[in-house]
Design a protein around this motif. Structure first.
Motif, PDB file in Angstrom:
ATOM      1  N   VAL A 105      21.394  13.457  44.853  1.00  0.00           N
ATOM      2  CA  VAL A 105      22.059  14.855  44.263  1.00  0.00           C
ATOM      3  C   VAL A 105      22.210  14.764  42.924  1.00  0.00           C
ATOM      4  CG1 VAL A 105      23.916  16.237  44.061  1.00  0.00           C
ATOM      5  CG2 VAL A 105      23.437  15.531  46.458  1.00  0.00           C
ATOM      6  N   THR A 106      22.233  13.723  42.210  1.00  0.00           N
ATOM      7  CA  THR A 106      22.507  13.507  40.689  1.00  0.00           C
ATOM      8  C   THR A 106      21.045  13.676  40.173  1.00  0.00           C
ATOM      9  OG1 THR A 106      24.524  11.894  41.157  1.00  0.00           O
ATOM     10  CG2 THR A 106      23.279  12.036  38.851  1.00  0.00           C
ATOM     11  N   GLY A 114      12.058   8.849  42.808  1.00  0.00           N
ATOM     12  CA  GLY A 114      13.520   8.884  42.695  1.00  0.00           C
ATOM     13  C   GLY A 114      14.283   9.482  44.036  1.00  0.00           C
ATOM     14  N   PRO A 115      14.297  10.958  43.796  1.00  0.00           N
ATOM     15  CA  PRO A 115      15.000  11.567  45.265  1.00  0.00           C
ATOM     16  C   PRO A 115      14.090  11.472  46.617  1.00  0.00           C
ATOM     17  CG  PRO A 115      14.928  13.075  43.246  1.00  0.00           C
ATOM     18  CD  PRO A 115      14.322  12.046  42.988  1.00  0.00           C
ATOM     19  N   ASP A 174      28.398   3.622  53.804  1.00  0.00           N
ATOM     20  CA  ASP A 174      28.478   3.654  52.238  1.00  0.00           C
ATOM     21  C   ASP A 174      27.223   3.634  51.538  1.00  0.00           C
ATOM     22  OD1 ASP A 174      31.178   3.399  52.455  1.00  0.00           O
ATOM     23  OD2 ASP A 174      31.041   1.126  52.435  1.00  0.00           O
ATOM     24  N   ARG A 175      26.041   2.889  52.203  1.00  0.00           N
ATOM     25  CA  ARG A 175      24.535   2.900  51.731  1.00  0.00           C
ATOM     26  C   ARG A 175      24.149   4.403  51.991  1.00  0.00           C
ATOM     27  NH1 ARG A 175      24.122  -1.821  54.798  1.00  0.00           N
ATOM     28  NH2 ARG A 175      22.651  -0.413  56.257  1.00  0.00           N
ATOM     29  N   LEU A 176      24.284   4.995  52.958  1.00  0.00           N
ATOM     30  CA  LEU A 176      23.902   6.333  53.081  1.00  0.00           C
ATOM     31  C   LEU A 176      24.773   7.359  52.242  1.00  0.00           C
ATOM     32  CD1 LEU A 176      22.250   8.665  54.819  1.00  0.00           C
ATOM     33  CD2 LEU A 176      24.125   8.743  56.234  1.00  0.00           C
ATOM     34  N   ASP A 177      25.778   7.133  51.924  1.00  0.00           N
ATOM     35  CA  ASP A 177      26.520   7.869  50.901  1.00  0.00           C
ATOM     36  C   ASP A 177      26.084   8.051  49.487  1.00  0.00           C
ATOM     37  OD1 ASP A 177      29.090   9.741  50.144  1.00  0.00           O
ATOM     38  OD2 ASP A 177      29.305   8.013  49.099  1.00  0.00           O
ATOM     39  N   ALA A 178      25.627   6.592  49.226  1.00  0.00           N
ATOM     40  CA  ALA A 178      25.335   6.264  47.816  1.00  0.00           C
ATOM     41  C   ALA A 178      23.847   6.943  47.539  1.00  0.00           C
ATOM     42  CB  ALA A 178      25.345   4.661  47.526  1.00  0.00           C
ATOM     43  N   ALA A 179      23.068   6.733  48.572  1.00  0.00           N
ATOM     44  CA  ALA A 179      21.597   7.281  48.493  1.00  0.00           C
ATOM     45  C   ALA A 179      21.679   8.958  48.529  1.00  0.00           C
ATOM     46  CB  ALA A 179      21.038   6.866  49.692  1.00  0.00           C
ATOM     47  N   LEU A 180      22.587   9.460  49.073  1.00  0.00           N
ATOM     48  CA  LEU A 180      22.757  10.821  49.090  1.00  0.00           C
ATOM     49  C   LEU A 180      23.108  11.209  47.539  1.00  0.00           C
ATOM     50  CD1 LEU A 180      23.896  11.760  52.688  1.00  0.00           C
ATOM     51  CD2 LEU A 180      21.495  12.046  51.495  1.00  0.00           C
ATOM     52  N   ARG A 181      24.498  10.784  47.039  1.00  0.00           N
ATOM     53  CA  ARG A 181      24.902  10.967  45.842  1.00  0.00           C
ATOM     54  C   ARG A 181      23.946  10.788  44.638  1.00  0.00           C
ATOM     55  NH1 ARG A 181      30.278  11.266  45.589  1.00  0.00           N
ATOM     56  NH2 ARG A 181      31.533  10.955  47.384  1.00  0.00           N
ATOM     57  N   GLU A 182      23.008   9.699  44.987  1.00  0.00           N
ATOM     58  CA  GLU A 182      22.121   9.312  43.807  1.00  0.00           C
ATOM     59  C   GLU A 182      20.960  10.405  43.835  1.00  0.00           C
ATOM     60  OE1 GLU A 182      19.102   5.802  42.306  1.00  0.00           O
ATOM     61  OE2 GLU A 182      20.529   5.414  43.959  1.00  0.00           O
TER      62      GLU A 182
END
Length: 402
Positions: A249-250, A214-215, A239-247
């Motif tokens: 973190v979650t 995952g992370p 956008d892809r970079l932001d989505a990957a980092l958000r995922e």
């Protein structure tokens, strides 16, 4: 663990033998004093005195031997056989003066009471009681002065022996049950520790796989996107970079919350249990009615939170419940957690079997709660299902852990 179990088993075996040996020495001394002060004439004084002295010397040597050597299965039976043989020899040497040996008949049931065999204890006690009566009957028929009549005092003494036999048999029964329970708990503890070690290994492996798949993969993908953005900046790449980092973190937050709920340390037990019930409803769709009192921050709040999580998980996995109820209240000196469901019910007697099958969650929870001086009670819930009540004291000693 084997070494600890062996030490406990040795203690359960050798300690009663040492107690018997000390009691035997005291009884021999009392018999010697009794014979000395009553000044009775035995059928053969020389043999009686020699046997009693040899008995005393042998009893001292036996006690020293038990102190210096580990237990063997035959020790108890060997000392019992010796006691019975000595009593018979003393009675034969004493003849009609057996009345002076009355206290020694108490030794016979005691000699096997610590062997955890109530049946043999009772049989030997009855044999000693009626043997004493038969000996008097034989002496009465031989003694012309007695005219074949047994003194009334003898019947009273036989009654005392019978009462003592009943008491010592009950004691032996209690000791046997306690020994069986201790050995059963040792076996469950051994299996629980073994399964706990395997569970830790499984959890570590699952956590490692979760972080890797995952992370870690998300971070690697984000790094590739970042390298690409250095050469070709684009909104889609960001956008892809932001989505990957958000995922990432979650996922990390979920993992951290599982290992140690942040809400528990920040807001306290009540908020943590409420959050637990809400997440349970969201994940599984099973309604949970929560009646949660503000209980502050008890010492064992991590254990109580673990209990709530484990009980909710078990209700989902095993009870087939359609609704649950969670209560959290303060009581004088302690905190009480109640979790009830309308499922198929639960028999706490199967805990030991479930440990042997590798399911240690609930069993280890029971051990942890009892270790801090608390209790876990299982009972049928009105209308069907199970009610589990966990009571944990507020103040924990330094030797307690959760």
């Amino acid at each position: 663990m084997r070494r600890l179990g062996g030490r406990v088993l040795d203690f359960l075996t050798i300690e009663p033998l040492r107690i018997r040996s000390i009691l035997r020495l005291i009884l021999i001394a009392l018999i010697a004093l009794l014979v000395h002060y009553t000044k009775v004439e035995h059928r053969n004084d020389a043999v009686f005195t020699a046997v009693l002295i040899a008995y005393a010397v042998g009893a001292v040597a036996w006690l020293i031997f038990l102190i210096k050597n580990p237990a063997r299965w035959w020790f108890g039976w060997a000392s019992t056989f010796t006691d019975v043989a000595i009593v018979l020899v003393l009675c034969i040497a004493s003849g009609p003066a057996t009345i002076s040996l009355y206290p020694i008949f108490f030794l016979l049931p005691i000699s096997v009471a610590f062997l955890d065999s109530p049946v043999i204890t009772g049989l030997l006690g009855l044999s000693a009681s009626f043997g004493y009566l038969l000996a008097w009957a034989a002496y009465a028929t031989q003694d012309q002065e007695m005219g074949g009549t047994i003194p009334a005092l003898v019947y009273v003494q036989v009654g005392c022996l019978l009462w003592f036999t009943a008491a010592i048999t009950a004691l032996s029964f209690t000791l046997a049950r306690r020994r069986a329970r201790v050995l059963g708990l040792l076996d469950v503890r051994r299996r629980l520790i073994a399964e706990s070690m395997r569970a830790d290994e499984r959890n570590n492996r699952e956590l490692s796989e979760h972080l890797h798949d995952g992370p870690l993969q998300n971070l690697l993908a984000a790094r590739l996107d970042l390298d690409e953005l250095r050469d070709n900046p684009s909104p889609e790449g960001f956008d892809r970079l932001d989505a990957a980092l958000r995922e990432t973190v979650t996922a990390l937050r979920t993992t951290v919350a599982t290992l140690h709920p942040q809400v528990l340390s920040q807001l306290g037990l009540t908020a943590a249990v409420r959050d637990l019930t809400q997440r349970f409803q969201q994940r599984w769709g099973t309604p949970v009615q929560a009646d949660l009192e503000d209980v502050g921050r008890p010492d064992a709040q991590a254990l109580i939170h673990r209990a709530a999580r484990e009980l909710l998980s078990n209700a989902h996995k095993h009870s087939r419940a359609t609704s649950l109820e969670v209560k959290l209240h303060r009581r004088p000196g302690g905190t009480v957690l109640q979790v009830s469901d309308d499922g198929v019910g639960f028999d706490p007697a199967i805990l030991a079997r479930r440990v042997s099958e590798g399911h240690i969650g609930l069993a280890s929870l029971v051990v942890a709660v009892e270790a801090v001086g608390g209790s876990m009670d299982f009972s049928p819930h009105p209308g069907g299902g199970t009610l589990v009540k966990v009571t944990v004291p507020d103040q924990l000693g330094s030797d307690h852990f959760t």
